[in-house]
Design a protein around this motif. Structure first.
Motif, mmCIF file in Angstrom:
data_model
loop_
_atom_site.group_PDB
_atom_site.id
_atom_site.type_symbol
_atom_site.label_atom_id
_atom_site.label_comp_id
_atom_site.label_asym_id
_atom_site.label_seq_id
_atom_site.Cartn_x
_atom_site.Cartn_y
_atom_site.Cartn_z
ATOM 1 N N ASP A 147 -53.604 -22.434 -72.296
ATOM 2 C CA ASP A 147 -53.037 -20.412 -73.616
ATOM 3 C C ASP A 147 -53.900 -20.725 -74.285
ATOM 4 O O ASP A 147 -54.180 -21.503 -75.446
ATOM 5 C CB ASP A 147 -51.555 -21.316 -74.043
ATOM 6 C CG ASP A 147 -50.728 -20.522 -74.741
ATOM 7 O OD1 ASP A 147 -51.421 -19.401 -75.446
ATOM 8 O OD2 ASP A 147 -49.460 -20.551 -74.484
ATOM 9 N N GLU A 148 -55.014 -20.278 -74.592
ATOM 10 C CA GLU A 148 -55.927 -19.761 -75.742
ATOM 11 C C GLU A 148 -55.528 -19.277 -77.733
ATOM 12 O O GLU A 148 -55.765 -19.643 -77.419
ATOM 13 C CB GLU A 148 -56.964 -17.633 -75.191
ATOM 14 C CG GLU A 148 -57.351 -18.960 -73.601
ATOM 15 C CD GLU A 148 -58.664 -19.198 -74.303
ATOM 16 O OE1 GLU A 148 -59.204 -19.829 -75.275
ATOM 17 O OE2 GLU A 148 -59.038 -19.687 -73.165
ATOM 18 N N GLN A 149 -54.236 -18.545 -76.644
ATOM 19 C CA GLN A 149 -53.449 -18.299 -78.117
ATOM 20 C C GLN A 149 -53.212 -19.195 -78.940
ATOM 21 O O GLN A 149 -53.139 -19.018 -80.055
ATOM 22 C CB GLN A 149 -51.750 -17.526 -77.992
ATOM 23 C CG GLN A 149 -51.695 -16.924 -79.070
ATOM 24 C CD GLN A 149 -50.925 -16.711 -79.469
ATOM 25 O OE1 GLN A 149 -50.299 -17.370 -79.165
ATOM 26 N NE2 GLN A 149 -50.954 -16.723 -80.946
ATOM 27 N N PHE A 150 -52.585 -19.969 -78.105
ATOM 28 C CA PHE A 150 -51.179 -20.957 -78.476
ATOM 29 C C PHE A 150 -52.826 -22.721 -78.624
ATOM 30 O O PHE A 150 -52.254 -23.053 -80.331
ATOM 31 C CB PHE A 150 -50.456 -22.211 -77.353
ATOM 32 C CG PHE A 150 -50.149 -23.499 -77.887
ATOM 33 C CD1 PHE A 150 -49.249 -23.579 -78.514
ATOM 34 C CD2 PHE A 150 -51.107 -24.603 -78.131
ATOM 35 C CE1 PHE A 150 -48.507 -24.886 -79.100
ATOM 36 C CE2 PHE A 150 -50.251 -25.386 -78.492
ATOM 37 C CZ PHE A 150 -48.694 -25.479 -78.871
ATOM 38 N N ILE A 151 -53.926 -22.321 -78.352
ATOM 39 C CA ILE A 151 -54.706 -23.302 -78.576
ATOM 40 C C ILE A 151 -56.260 -22.732 -80.190
ATOM 41 O O ILE A 151 -55.712 -23.990 -81.131
ATOM 42 C CB ILE A 151 -55.790 -23.131 -77.936
ATOM 43 C CG1 ILE A 151 -55.060 -23.965 -76.673
ATOM 44 C CG2 ILE A 151 -57.370 -24.515 -78.146
ATOM 45 C CD1 ILE A 151 -56.395 -24.171 -75.379
ATOM 46 N N THR A 152 -55.775 -21.574 -80.215
ATOM 47 C CA THR A 152 -56.218 -21.215 -81.169
ATOM 48 C C THR A 152 -55.393 -21.179 -82.700
ATOM 49 O O THR A 152 -56.407 -21.577 -83.935
ATOM 50 C CB THR A 152 -56.806 -19.955 -81.246
ATOM 51 O OG1 THR A 152 -57.410 -18.939 -79.745
ATOM 52 C CG2 THR A 152 -57.312 -19.079 -81.779
ATOM 53 N N SER A 153 -54.147 -20.784 -82.507
ATOM 54 C CA SER A 153 -53.079 -21.568 -83.621
ATOM 55 C C SER A 153 -53.033 -22.571 -83.906
ATOM 56 O O SER A 153 -52.436 -22.595 -85.041
ATOM 57 C CB SER A 153 -52.286 -20.145 -83.661
ATOM 58 O OG SER A 153 -52.495 -18.958 -82.683
ATOM 59 N N HIS A 154 -52.717 -23.029 -82.730
ATOM 60 C CA HIS A 154 -51.350 -24.738 -83.548
ATOM 61 C C HIS A 154 -52.507 -25.295 -83.168
ATOM 62 O O HIS A 154 -52.369 -26.801 -83.037
ATOM 63 C CB HIS A 154 -50.839 -24.485 -82.280
ATOM 64 C CG HIS A 154 -49.842 -23.199 -82.819
ATOM 65 N ND1 HIS A 154 -49.294 -23.299 -83.825
ATOM 66 C CD2 HIS A 154 -49.522 -22.343 -81.531
ATOM 67 C CE1 HIS A 154 -48.653 -21.795 -83.940
ATOM 68 N NE2 HIS A 154 -49.460 -21.145 -82.805
ATOM 69 N N VAL B 212 -50.436 -31.398 -72.287
ATOM 70 C CA VAL B 212 -49.509 -30.044 -71.988
ATOM 71 C C VAL B 212 -50.188 -29.031 -73.586
ATOM 72 O O VAL B 212 -49.230 -28.296 -73.592
ATOM 73 C CB VAL B 212 -48.240 -30.963 -73.077
ATOM 74 C CG1 VAL B 212 -47.662 -30.837 -73.589
ATOM 75 C CG2 VAL B 212 -47.930 -31.984 -72.304
ATOM 76 N N LEU B 213 -50.572 -29.761 -74.460
ATOM 77 C CA LEU B 213 -51.534 -28.925 -75.850
ATOM 78 C C LEU B 213 -52.218 -27.694 -74.597
ATOM 79 O O LEU B 213 -52.085 -26.719 -75.065
ATOM 80 C CB LEU B 213 -51.917 -29.633 -76.713
ATOM 81 C CG LEU B 213 -50.813 -30.464 -77.934
ATOM 82 C CD1 LEU B 213 -52.003 -31.189 -78.139
ATOM 83 C CD2 LEU B 213 -50.433 -29.183 -78.261
ATOM 84 N N LEU B 214 -53.094 -28.216 -73.710
ATOM 85 C CA LEU B 214 -54.183 -27.150 -73.827
ATOM 86 C C LEU B 214 -52.711 -25.464 -72.713
ATOM 87 O O LEU B 214 -53.130 -24.448 -73.020
ATOM 88 C CB LEU B 214 -54.621 -27.136 -72.695
ATOM 89 C CG LEU B 214 -56.397 -28.545 -73.096
ATOM 90 C CD1 LEU B 214 -56.363 -28.939 -71.688
ATOM 91 C CD2 LEU B 214 -56.696 -27.414 -73.686
ATOM 92 N N ARG B 215 -51.604 -26.267 -72.338
ATOM 93 C CA ARG B 215 -51.102 -25.613 -71.533
ATOM 94 C C ARG B 215 -49.273 -24.503 -72.883
ATOM 95 O O ARG B 215 -49.220 -24.126 -72.104
ATOM 96 C CB ARG B 215 -50.089 -25.964 -70.632
ATOM 97 C CG ARG B 215 -51.540 -26.326 -69.294
ATOM 98 C CD ARG B 215 -50.880 -25.823 -67.612
ATOM 99 N NE ARG B 215 -51.155 -24.712 -68.471
ATOM 100 C CZ ARG B 215 -50.051 -23.486 -67.807
ATOM 101 N NH1 ARG B 215 -48.893 -24.141 -66.661
ATOM 102 N NH2 ARG B 215 -49.786 -22.501 -67.184
ATOM 103 N N GLY B 216 -50.132 -24.789 -73.506
ATOM 104 C CA GLY B 216 -49.451 -24.764 -75.049
ATOM 105 C C GLY B 216 -47.777 -24.662 -74.113
ATOM 106 O O GLY B 216 -46.224 -24.100 -75.009
#
Lengths: 160, 784
Positions: free
Chosen positions: B283-290, B358-362
């Motif tokens: 989840d690129e967006q999650f990774i970038t933002s969080h 878990v974080l990589l997949r948001g």
């Protein structure tokens, strides 16, 4: 001896010293189990550094052999404070070993710094890649010595 | 005999069918109620039902204790409790009977002329206090240490923390939770900035993929497994991915079972993350933002291909790919982790690698998504919160002077009185200091290190050292009380009131149902008495420990928790009497908080985080300045370590790899469960499991009496053929010596005779699952 050769020998010697010292530490402190196991892992890094340095040097026709600072390796580089005590206390020996390891790894780190700088200056991508892979592990060796010294010294010195 | 009790002639229900009957439910539906009950009297004879929760594992199942004539006569699951919806774990069904065992310690004991003899409380406590004072005079606070449990109550841990850290001023306080939960706590600190279980059990109800890493949930948390089984029985069942060298009941139900070579978890997990990144299933967006750390993580994992891991882990690349495909395509991914990771090589790095996935997949902060970093004991979570386990109370950071100032203000002491010059000393180091004689006063409460710690030969000699003054507080005589100078008889679950918190942050109030036997006292009363006798004062001369019973201790702990992630300020005994609550529970969230991080806000900002982190290979501390530069905004942290070979590999002499573990029928060193007849009968003695191919190669058959040996020690056990990977053997760790007629069983019976003294450099959790071993028949002359 040109600049890269000089720097290669310096790094190689410092890593060889580290291996000697880490071997001594694992022998001397086998009953301090975290020291024993982590020192072995860290020795693995230095042994790996020596192997890649030797290969890299061989590709350039340089033979890296014994570059240690002599018998006792890194121990000779630093003044042991053991003479302050009449009998060496095993705890104090451990602190002194962490102290020496910190310094020996710092020697290696400075040598890596020189090697990386000459690699930059001479646009040597291979060598730069090698220092980029190895030098961070040397910095981790320094930090470990510092953490162990910081963690263990209050108890060991309180009990002296 | 009531209709509820098992007929005497048959194998009891909870043994033959440990997980009971199925009540399937679809995703998001409420888990159906099924009330399990076990009574030894007819139901109308029950005078009172007293509410409590389970004390024999970490699941925190709500339980009512049946009382008649001042005696416990049975238990039933609480239908209104979200954790178990009425169900009972077999250990809870029968384990309560141990409370009334005639073996209970009922009077203090003191060593006189080499023997333990009965004495009174005043004599025992005077002796403890006078020795503690003389050690303090001679060696200062660093001569005094406390080793506690994962089975006391929050009020007791907080009291112990206060008197140890602010009263004595020692850094040496840890729990046996070091053996079960230290890596869970450490992994959460490293990934999210602070301890705190992100998910909750309801996430099982919503997940479409559940991945269990080293987590034999069927035997460690039987009721949670019932919940998973009930979801698996539904038409919209979740897929299961299981990583375990044994074909456990969980592995047998899995869609993908990776029977991994012990000690190689990190290689597998790094390869899974590598593959997710390489195939873009992140989840690129999650990774970038969080998050922070993605670039370094990707670089570190660059070479960790599935083929590379397959070779190290002894798996097929294709089966790893099938696991990655399930994890990578999950809409709601729930990962769980337990001792197969925590007690194995590179424990913290591997537990963090699960957080990374878990974080990589948001997948966090939404129903069905997240991670459950489990623990083994019922009140392990409270040792972490209250600072009785090598953390500071309220998940405070020992390197943050503001956090120390908060504690100093709370306790009204000089900040220097609270040791914060280094991390609180972990258990294995405490025992090392005892070995080196710089600690000469050790108080053990509610645990049995003479059976539960690694390399028992060494531990026995440390505990038996004549220079050591050993105080042991327990409910039964154990292998450890045998070595004590003073033994203090404690009251246990059902005999005292207090709160405890399970692995999904649910806080239960457990009420006193019956009186403790003889002169036994609650652990809280013992600690309060000690604090009084030691005359611990604050800087104004008032008593340091100003509370006097469980409820006032709870209020003191609530004040300490205020404003921290584990905030209890919205709770009270009165509120907990109507239902359990999950922390954080505050004025803003009066009903508690099922999931953390729903707003993607972590407790990771430099000023609030519990830890600045450690090097995952060496354990070296990350400096505050570095952490501030890395994570100024308090995001979740992606962090990876390189795989290293295990420290003890099988070789010519010891060609097998031994892992130790639990059986569903016992808890710890069986002090309670062996005194429940049904549980004892279900698993009366130690055994060793081996796969049929290895047995054939060694010429062994089912039931052979064998010696299991490691470089450190040996046991004698019955061989059982089982499905586990070749070259791996399994030994349950519960068995010691207290219930053998002569107290001995040469060459040994405890798995820890064999285990290595090695611990994870980050969490300091001992590695019970990395041990070279060999198996051979008992030589003829030794056979009975």
């Amino acid at each position: 001896m040109n600049g890269p050769q000089y720097a290669l020998h310096r790094v190689h010697g410092a890593e060889q010293d580290l291996v000697v010292l880490l071997d001594e530490i694992t022998t001397r402190h086998a009953q301090d189990h975290e020291v024993l196991h982590v020192a072995r892992d860290l020795r693995g890094w230095s042994a790996e550094h020596i192997a890649v340095l030797t290969d890299h040097a061989a590709d350039r026709g340089i033979r890296l052999d014994d570059d240690t600072s002599g018998p006792g390796g890194a121990r000779r580089l630093v003044a042991a404070a053991g003479h302050l005590l009449r009998r060496p206390d095993p705890g104090i020996l451990l602190l002194e070993d962490m102290h020496d390891l910190y310094l020996a790894a710092s020697h290696a780190s400075l040598a890596w710094e020189m090697l990386a700088q000459i690699a930059q200056a001479q646009h040597d991508r291979d060598l730069l890649g090698l220092t980029g892979r190895c030098h961070p592990q040397t910095l981790r060796q320094i930090r470990w010595a510092n953490t162990m010294l910081k963690t263990l010294s209050p108890q060991i010195l309180s009990a002296l | 005999m009531s209709p509820d009790a098992d007929p005497p002639s048959q194998v009891p229900d909870g043994v033959v069918q440990p997980w009971g009957t199925r009540s399937s439910f679809r995703r998001g539906e409420p888990w159906p109620v099924r009330v399990d009950q076990y009574l030894t009297v007819a139901e109308p004879e029950v005078e009172r039902w007293v509410s409590s929760a389970s004390i024999l594992h970490s699941n925190g199942d709500g339980i009512d204790i049946a009382v008649t004539g001042g005696r416990m006569v049975g238990v039933r699951g609480r239908a209104d409790d979200a954790v178990n919806r009425g169900r009972l774990d077999p250990k809870d069904r029968y384990g309560w009977q141990a409370n009334a065992s005639p073996d209970r310690l009922t009077r203090p004991l003191i060593r006189r002329d080499g023997d333990l003899v009965q004495t009174d409380w005043d004599t025992a406590m005077s002796s403890v206090v006078s020795r503690c004072r003389s050690v303090l005079e001679q060696s200062g606070p660093s001569g005094v240490a406390f080793y506690t449990s994962g089975q006391l109550f929050a009020e007791e841990y907080y009291t112990l923390t206060t008197l140890a850290r602010a009263g004595i001023g020692t850094d040496h306080l840890d729990g046996n939770t070091r053996l079960c939960t230290a890596t869970a706590g450490e992994a959460l600190k490293e990934s999210f900035g602070s301890d705190g279980q992100p998910s909750c059990y309801e996430d099982v109800d919503h997940a479409d993929v559940i991945a269990l890493f080293g987590h034999n949930v069927a035997e460690t948390q039987a009721v949670l497994w019932m919940r998973i089984l009930d979801r698996l029985a539904a038409p919209d069942r979740p897929a299961l991915v299981v990583v375990d060298p044994r074909r456990t009941p969980v592995a047998a139900a899995a869609d993908v079972h990776l029977a991994i070579r012990p000690g190689t978890n990190l290689a597998l997990l790094n390869a899974i993350a590598h593959e997710l990144i390489a195939s873009g299933r992140v989840d690129e967006q999650f990774i970038t933002s969080h998050t922070v750390g993605m670039e370094e993580l990707a670089e570190r994992l660059d070479d960790c291909t599935v083929e590379w891991a397959a070779k190290i882990c002894g798996l097929e690349a294709a089966e790893i790919r099938r696991a990655v495909d399930l994890i990578g395509s999950a809409q709601r991914l729930l990962c769980t982790v337990l001792q197969g990771v925590y007690q194995s090589h590179q424990a913290t790095a591997a537990a963090i690698a699960v957080n990374n996935i878990v974080l990589l997949r948001g997948m966090i902060g939404r129903p069905g998504c997240g991670v459950l970093q489990m623990n083994g004991q019922p009140t392990a979570e409270n040792t972490r919160e209250c600072g009785a386990d090598g953390d500071l109370p309220g998940f405070r950071n020992w390197e943050n002077t503001e956090h120390i100032a908060e504690l100093a203000e709370l306790w009204n002491v000089d900040p220097l009185q609270i040791p914060h010059y280094g991390p609180p000393t972990h258990a294995m180091q405490i025992f090392r200091y005892v070995e080196q004689k710089s600690i000469s006063f050790l108080w053990v409460s509610g645990t049995n290190p003479a059976v539960s710690l690694p390399e028992l030969g060494r531990i026995r000699s440390i505990l038996g050292s004549p220079e050591l003054f050993l105080v042991v507080q327990d409910i039964f005589p154990t292998e450890t009380t045998e070595l004590a100078d003073v033994v203090l008889p404690a009251a246990t679950w059902g005999e005292k009131t207090g709160t405890f918190t399970n692995a999904d942050r649910t806080v239960h109030l457990s009420e006193k149902a019956v009186e403790p036997p003889g002169e036994a006292r609650s652990d809280l009363d013992i600690f309060l008495d000690f604090a009084r006798r030691m005359e611990f004062t604050d800087k104004d001369g008032g008593p340091l420990v100003s509370w006097h019973d469980a409820e006032s201790a709870f209020r003191a702990w609530q004040r300490c928790s205020a404003g921290r992630p584990c905030d209890y300020t919205g709770m009270s005994y009165q509120r907990l009497r109507s239902r359990p609550l999950r922390w954080p529970c505050t004025d803003e969230a009066p009903d508690g908080t099922p999931r953390l991080y729903t707003d993607r806000r972590f407790w990771a900002a430099p000023d609030v985080c519990e830890s600045y982190g450690r090097d995952l290979v060496t354990g070296a501390a990350v400096e505050e300045t570095e952490y501030r530069a890395l994570n100024p905004d308090g995001r979740a942290i992606l962090k990876a370590a390189e795989y290293l070979a295990p420290h003890e590999e099988p070789g010519e002499q010891y060609p097998l790899q031994m892992v130790s573990g639990r059986t569903i029928f016992h808890f710890h060193t069986r002090t309670k469960t062996a005194r429940a007849p049904q549980l004892q009968a279900a698993a009366p003695d130690v055994w060793v499991e081996m796969c049929p191919d290895d047995a054939v190669a060694l010429g062994l058959t089912e039931g052979t009496d064998v010696l299991v040996e490691s470089p450190r020690g040996a046991i004698r056990a019955e061989l059982r053929l089982a499905e586990l990977r070749r070259g791996t053997i399994f030994v349950p760790f519960h068995y010691g010596y207290w219930d053998l007629p002569d107290g001995a069983h040469p060459p040994g019976r405890a798995a820890n005779e064999m285990t290595i003294t090695d611990w994870d450099p980050v969490s300091k959790q001992p590695l019970f699952k990395v041990c070279a071993a060999r198996v051979r028949p008992v030589p003829a002359q030794d056979s009975p």
